[in-house]
Each structure stands twice: as structure tokens, then as C-alpha cells.
Design an enzyme around this catalytic site. Sequence first.
Site, short mmCIF file in Angstrom:
data_model
loop_
_atom_site.label_atom_id
_atom_site.label_comp_id
_atom_site.label_asym_id
_atom_site.label_seq_id
_atom_site.Cartn_x
_atom_site.Cartn_y
_atom_site.Cartn_z
N TYR A 45 -7.91 -59.96 38.41
CA TYR A 45 -6.79 -60.75 37.89
C TYR A 45 -6.63 -62.05 38.68
CZ TYR A 45 -2.26 -62.01 35.96
OH TYR A 45 -1.25 -62.69 35.32
N SER A 129 7.43 -68.02 41.78
CA SER A 129 7.17 -67.77 40.35
C SER A 129 8.31 -66.98 39.73
CB SER A 129 5.87 -66.98 40.20
OG SER A 129 5.69 -66.58 38.86
N TYR A 153 8.93 -69.74 33.79
CA TYR A 153 8.28 -69.40 32.52
C TYR A 153 9.43 -69.31 31.54
CZ TYR A 153 3.57 -68.38 34.22
OH TYR A 153 2.30 -68.49 34.74
N THR A 179 6.50 -74.51 33.65
CA THR A 179 5.07 -74.37 33.32
C THR A 179 4.89 -74.49 31.81
OG1 THR A 179 4.71 -73.03 35.28
CG2 THR A 179 3.06 -72.85 33.54
N ARG A 188 -9.10 -63.97 29.00
CA ARG A 188 -9.59 -63.66 30.36
C ARG A 188 -10.48 -62.42 30.33
NH1 ARG A 188 -3.75 -64.40 33.34
NH2 ARG A 188 -3.45 -66.58 32.74
N LYS A 260 4.71 -78.77 34.68
CA LYS A 260 3.42 -78.29 35.23
C LYS A 260 2.41 -78.06 34.11
CE LYS A 260 1.52 -74.68 38.28
NZ LYS A 260 0.73 -73.68 37.58
N HIS A 284 -3.91 -74.87 35.72
CA HIS A 284 -3.59 -73.46 35.98
C HIS A 284 -4.78 -72.77 36.67
CE1 HIS A 284 -0.25 -70.68 34.56
NE2 HIS A 284 -1.04 -69.83 35.19
N ARG A 287 -7.36 -70.77 34.52
CA ARG A 287 -7.03 -69.42 34.01
C ARG A 287 -6.58 -69.43 32.57
NH1 ARG A 287 -5.98 -65.65 37.63
NH2 ARG A 287 -4.17 -64.73 36.62
N ASP A 314 -2.45 -79.39 41.63
CA ASP A 314 -3.20 -78.23 42.12
C ASP A 314 -4.37 -77.96 41.20
OD1 ASP A 314 -2.75 -76.32 40.01
OD2 ASP A 314 -0.98 -75.52 40.99
N GLY A 316 -8.14 -75.83 42.31
CA GLY A 316 -9.44 -75.97 42.97
C GLY A 316 -9.37 -76.41 44.42
C1 FNR Z 1 -1.37 -68.44 38.86
N1 FNR Z 1 -0.73 -69.60 38.45
C2 FNR Z 1 0.57 -69.54 38.01
N2 FNR Z 1 1.22 -70.68 37.63
C3 FNR Z 1 2.52 -70.65 37.26
O1 FNR Z 1 3.07 -71.69 36.92
N3 FNR Z 1 3.21 -69.47 37.31
C4 FNR Z 1 2.63 -68.30 37.66
O2 FNR Z 1 3.29 -67.26 37.70
C5 FNR Z 1 1.26 -68.32 37.97
N4 FNR Z 1 0.58 -67.17 38.26
C6 FNR Z 1 -0.70 -67.19 38.72
C7 FNR Z 1 -1.36 -66.02 39.09
C8 FNR Z 1 -2.61 -66.08 39.66
C9 FNR Z 1 -3.29 -64.82 40.08
C10 FNR Z 1 -3.25 -67.33 39.89
C11 FNR Z 1 -4.58 -67.42 40.60
C12 FNR Z 1 -2.64 -68.48 39.48
C13 FNR Z 1 -1.40 -70.91 38.59
C14 FNR Z 1 -1.14 -71.52 39.97
O3 FNR Z 1 0.17 -71.99 40.07
C15 FNR Z 1 -2.08 -72.70 40.24
O4 FNR Z 1 -1.99 -73.61 39.18
C16 FNR Z 1 -3.53 -72.25 40.44
O5 FNR Z 1 -3.57 -71.13 41.28
C17 FNR Z 1 -4.38 -73.35 41.02
O6 FNR Z 1 -5.72 -72.96 41.04
P1 FNR Z 1 -6.47 -72.45 42.38
O7 FNR Z 1 -6.44 -73.58 43.34
O8 FNR Z 1 -5.76 -71.23 42.84
O9 FNR Z 1 -7.85 -72.11 41.91
#
Ligand code: FNR
Length: 387
Positions: A45, A129, A153, A179, A188, A260, A284, A287, A314, A316
Site C-alpha cells: 500500500y 491527514s 479529503y 486534496t 493500484r 493539493k 500524489h 499513486r 511534493d 519523489g
Molecule cells: C499518500 N498521500 C496522501 N495525500 C493526501 O493528500 N492525503 C492522504 O491521506 C495521503 N495518503 C497517502 C498514503 C500513502 C501510503 C502515500 C505514500 C501517500 C500522498 C502524499 O501526501 C504525497 O503527495 C506523496 O507521498 C508524495 O510522494 P512520495 O515523495 O512519497 O513518493
Amino acid sequence: MPHYGDYQNLIYGQGLQGILPKVPVDFATMEAAAAKAMPPYLLDYVQGGCGDEATQRRNASAFADWGMIPRMMIDTRVRDLSVELFGMTFPSPLFMAPIGVTGLATSDGHGDIAAARAAAMSGVPLIASTLSNDPVEDVIAAAGETPCFFQLYTPKDEDLAQSLVARAEAVGAKAIVVTLDTWVTGWRPRDLNNGSFPQLKGHVMENYFSDPVFLKLLGKPVEGNRQEAVTLWASLFGRVLTWDDIGWLKSLTSLPILLKGICHPDDARRAVEAGADGIYCSNHGGRQANGGIAAIDCLPGVVAAAGEVPVLFDSGVRSGSDVVKALALGARMVGVGRPYYYGLVLGGAEGAAHALGCILAEADLMMAVNGMPTIADVRREGARRLD
Ligand code: FNR
């Protein structure tokens, strides 16, 4: 005056006594160690993304397409990484991106509190979150003096949206991050192959299960009716937002609102026109949609279109040099996602603070070596695309 880069002196000093870092200092080694420690469904996940995950791989690898030219003969012994946002001064440009399964990162199920404690320890703000194992009141309180933001959300029910935002504001959140890219979950394959979506198992629901409006809609206690409560949550999740909703979103709070998920310059312009207080450029972490373009490659266009409105970024970010490049390309603040999550898995609040500390140390040392003692210097020098 202490600098983030001093962290390496501590690590080398401990090495002389035979003490090695409990949590690795680089992302690749940290991720490999966390992968061994996490239950497979959770690893998939967190580590997984949309489609064949090309976008999320590209998010990270595209930083290598940008470079910075060092400047010499500049005294960088004193450096200042602080930034201003919404009238607040932050000691560094780093923040923790919202991660909805943070609660599951630690074995006690209180990973959200641990992330907030990491914020308190490091001074790096947490964007808490909506999907959380502890209510926003407890999470934000655990961050102490470090300001936190709340990620929304947006639910379909307007009263529930109002209630979640009001609770975050009441407990001292400093901004609301809405978001935009997740009214429906992206495709996914890893999670689909596992048949596993943590929320449907009742995880990370505490902001809902502690909410008076949600409880009124449920019409019975969550205790003893958990599955029904999860079903109600699923029916309420994911309001489809359009530009017409910005006025309504702004009416919910006196806090600044950040949008976002903005990657297109035209969307950045519309966000500014609509009155957004901040723009958050992100895909995101790859994802949600496997469109193939790295978020960092979208950042310059978004920054140009945003004008004076601050742009957070954000997707990467894996190292201090990634952070400096994102700043050079115009980000006001830079978000870390998976790296702090793996830090939490391996070492709780201290592990996450260590992951952030390592990223900040590398950023600080890069600025020291490259003759850029402040973020303004980084911005002035800019980054170049390598062809
Ligand atoms: C997220 N992200 C995310 N974004 C958001 O706005 N609310 C959320 O609850 C979540 N949940 C979430 C779960 C998981 C497991 C991941 C990995 C990511 C996205 C997060 O805020 C962010 O945009 C990304 O994690 C950035 O990518 P990298 O740098 O982690 O690869």
C-alpha cells in the site's frame, strides 16, 4: 550557531565509539530495511502506486535531469534555511506530506502521534491527514510548538466537511490543505492483487468515528456497529470538487486554503483567480494517475503561473539535493512522503526525525559547498535542465 549539516559530525563521532545509525541515512537503504519490517499488505500500500508505477519511479528519477552549478569564494559558514509562509517563519523549507496510513506505521497503531512527535522534535511541520488512527485533536497537540496543517479529503456531506475543518482550526491547525486528486482511488495493481484497501478494514477512521456530525449520520455508536460505520464512511468519501466550490471551501474557515494536486499552469492560474491562498504541486506520489510526467517537471510552469501565491511541492523527494533543486525551481516549501514513513517504521518518532534530519543535513551541506547560504541564493541561482 548549529546547522543541520552538523548532524554528520554527530554520526561520525558515534562511529568512533562503534555506534552506527539505527536507521540508515539514505532512502534506498532505509526503504530496503523498512520493507523487511512491514507486513506485506502495508508495504504494498505504501510503496506501491498507480498502474505499472512508471510515474512514481519517474517522480524520483527526474530530479537527476536537473542540475545546479556550484558558486565559489562565498562565505557560507553561516547558513539560514528558514522560510516564511502565511506570516509564519519555519526553520527549514521541509514539511511532512499527509499520509493516510501513518497510524499503521508503528506497531502500537499510533503512528500519527509519532509523526507529530517527530514534528515537535525536528521543527518540520506535519500535514495531518483526514485518514488517521488518532483524532486530529490528539495528533496536532502532540506536535507541540511546531505548527501543523490539516489535510482535508472533502466528504460529500457539507456539514461533515465543516465539522472536520472546524475541529482542525479549533485545535490550532495553521492551514487547510484540500486534496483535489482523490475523490476516487486510482488503479493500484499491488493492492488489487492483495484484495486489500486498509480503510475498508476499518483502519484510519478515527477522525470520522470521533466526529459529532458523522456519529449523527450513523445514528448509533461505532462500538458494536463498526462495519456499518465503515460502509457509511465509504458512501461519504470523495466529494467531486470543481472550481465553483472554492468559495464554499473558503467559507468553511478563516485559515489559509492550499489546493493539493495542481500540476498544470492553467490550473494554477485558475486557483489564483479563485482565491486559493497556496498551491500545492503534487501528483500524489504517482499513486493516483499514471500519466507519466514527473511532478518536479511540472513545478516550474506552476510556479510561473502562480505569481505571488506560494507553491508547495511534493512527489519523489528522496534526498537533500532533491529539496534544494525543488527550491531552486521555485517551491516555497518541499514535502517529504515515503522517506519519513519508513523512518517511522524503523524507529518511531525518533526514526522519522532522523529521516528528516538526514535530508536537512544533506540540503544544508549542499548549500554550504555550493556557495548558497540562504534559500534566496538557491532561488537566484536556479536549476538547469540537463539535456
Ligand atoms: C499518500 N498521500 C496522501 N495525500 C493526501 O493528500 N492525503 C492522504 O491521506 C495521503 N495518503 C497517502 C498514503 C500513502 C501510503 C502515500 C505514500 C501517500 C500522498 C502524499 O501526501 C504525497 O503527495 C506523496 O507521498 C508524495 O510522494 P512520495 O515523495 O512519497 O513518493
